[in-house]
Design a protein around this motif. Structure first.
Motif, PDB file in Angstrom:
ATOM      1  N   LEU A  80       3.294   7.103   3.683  1.00  0.00           N
ATOM      2  CA  LEU A  80       3.794   6.177   3.660  1.00  0.00           C
ATOM      3  C   LEU A  80       3.628   4.739   3.108  1.00  0.00           C
ATOM      4  O   LEU A  80       2.636   4.951   2.230  1.00  0.00           O
ATOM      5  N   THR A  81       4.736   4.296   2.739  1.00  0.00           N
ATOM      6  CA  THR A  81       4.418   2.851   1.929  1.00  0.00           C
ATOM      7  C   THR A  81       4.678   1.628   2.768  1.00  0.00           C
ATOM      8  O   THR A  81       5.247   2.083   3.322  1.00  0.00           O
ATOM      9  N   GLY A  82       4.112   0.795   2.607  1.00  0.00           N
ATOM     10  CA  GLY A  82       4.267  -1.254   2.790  1.00  0.00           C
ATOM     11  C   GLY A  82       4.221  -1.009   4.434  1.00  0.00           C
ATOM     12  O   GLY A  82       3.094  -0.236   4.557  1.00  0.00           O
ATOM     13  N   PRO A  83       5.209  -1.266   4.815  1.00  0.00           N
ATOM     14  CA  PRO A  83       4.884  -1.742   6.373  1.00  0.00           C
ATOM     15  C   PRO A  83       4.367  -0.616   7.673  1.00  0.00           C
ATOM     16  O   PRO A  83       4.404  -0.417   8.288  1.00  0.00           O
ATOM     17  N   GLU A  84       5.416   0.485   7.192  1.00  0.00           N
ATOM     18  CA  GLU A  84       4.910   2.466   7.626  1.00  0.00           C
ATOM     19  C   GLU A  84       3.761   2.261   7.290  1.00  0.00           C
ATOM     20  O   GLU A  84       3.659   2.885   8.302  1.00  0.00           O
ATOM     21  N   ALA A  85       2.985   1.924   6.315  1.00  0.00           N
ATOM     22  CA  ALA A  85       1.571   1.980   6.626  1.00  0.00           C
ATOM     23  C   ALA A  85       0.392   2.293   6.681  1.00  0.00           C
ATOM     24  O   ALA A  85      -0.733   1.736   7.191  1.00  0.00           O
ATOM     25  N   LEU A  86       1.224   0.302   7.515  1.00  0.00           N
ATOM     26  CA  LEU A  86       0.097  -0.895   8.420  1.00  0.00           C
ATOM     27  C   LEU A  86       1.223  -0.389   9.044  1.00  0.00           C
ATOM     28  O   LEU A  86       0.650  -2.002  10.013  1.00  0.00           O
ATOM     29  N   ILE A 106       0.942  -1.639   0.070  1.00  0.00           N
ATOM     30  CA  ILE A 106      -0.394  -0.222  -0.021  1.00  0.00           C
ATOM     31  C   ILE A 106       0.718   1.215  -0.168  1.00  0.00           C
ATOM     32  O   ILE A 106       1.598   0.447   1.023  1.00  0.00           O
ATOM     33  N   VAL A 107       0.295   2.314  -0.542  1.00  0.00           N
ATOM     34  CA  VAL A 107       0.655   3.466  -0.383  1.00  0.00           C
ATOM     35  C   VAL A 107      -0.095   4.234  -0.047  1.00  0.00           C
ATOM     36  O   VAL A 107      -1.508   4.724  -0.366  1.00  0.00           O
ATOM     37  N   ASP A 108       0.417   5.142   1.071  1.00  0.00           N
ATOM     38  CA  ASP A 108      -0.550   6.204   1.255  1.00  0.00           C
ATOM     39  C   ASP A 108      -0.721   8.115   1.714  1.00  0.00           C
ATOM     40  O   ASP A 108       0.674   7.601   2.364  1.00  0.00           O
ATOM     41  N   PHE A 109      -1.141   8.384   1.276  1.00  0.00           N
ATOM     42  CA  PHE A 109      -0.793  10.097   1.474  1.00  0.00           C
ATOM     43  C   PHE A 109      -2.149  10.902   2.205  1.00  0.00           C
ATOM     44  O   PHE A 109      -3.048  10.767   1.925  1.00  0.00           O
ATOM     45  N   GLY A 110      -2.368   9.927   3.458  1.00  0.00           N
ATOM     46  CA  GLY A 110      -2.804  10.539   4.409  1.00  0.00           C
ATOM     47  C   GLY A 110      -3.313  12.144   4.681  1.00  0.00           C
ATOM     48  O   GLY A 110      -2.577  12.753   5.064  1.00  0.00           O
TER      49      GLY A 110
END
Length: 157
Positions: free
Chosen positions: A59-65, A48-52
């Motif tokens: 945030l991407t991958g493990p840091e987004a999860l 996942i790529v997260d632009f929150g």
């Protein structure tokens, strides 16, 4: 199979996929209201790529999860964090989809302040092993273009 039959099957499949995505998005909102980080993150793909709304910019991958980070955010709220999606539009393709909406976040912060804001959201999804997973999230609040750079938190649809 005729061309018409194929189109009908595709239309039926797309409606089924759209319903599954609506259910996924609603379950994610319910998980937020119930402050269930594991369930909230359970709909996401590992890449996942997260632009929150909150920093950092991406945030991407493990840091987004990071379940602990989501739980720490939930801990800043007193009671449920209600996220209601409106104006939801979903487009489904072969194994990929996106949804966009105008969302309302409402709740009481642990520091005795009430939050109510509207924000825009776009969610990208991929069908992985027959299950729709969120691969991209982009949330944003408009900002004032008057030179102040302030977020326009008072907007409503």
């Amino acid at each position: 199979m005729t061309t018409t039959d194929h189109a009908e099957n595709t239309g039926t499949e797309r409606k089924t996929d759209e319903a599954a995505i609506r259910e996924l998005l609603q379950d994610r909102a319910t998980a937020t209201a119930e402050r269930d980080a594991e369930r909230f993150l359970g709909h996401c793909a590992p890449e996942i790529v997260d632009f929150g709304l909150a920093p950092p910019l991406r945030l991407t991958g493990p840091e987004a999860l990071d379940r602990q980070a989501v739980e720490a955010w939930y801990a800043t709220w007193e009671g449920p964090v209600e996220v209601t999606s409106t104006q939801i539009e979903i487009t489904v393709g072969d194994g990929v989809a996106f949804a966009h909406s105008i969302n309302r976040m409402h709740g009481a912060k642990a520091c005795d302040s009430e939050v109510q804001l509207w924000f825009r959201a776009t969610v990208g999804l991929r069908k992985i092993d027959g299950v729709w997973r969120i691969t991209h999230v982009h949330e944003s609040v408009p900002f004032r273009m008057d030179g102040s750079g302030l977020a326009a938190l008072d907007l409503t649809p």
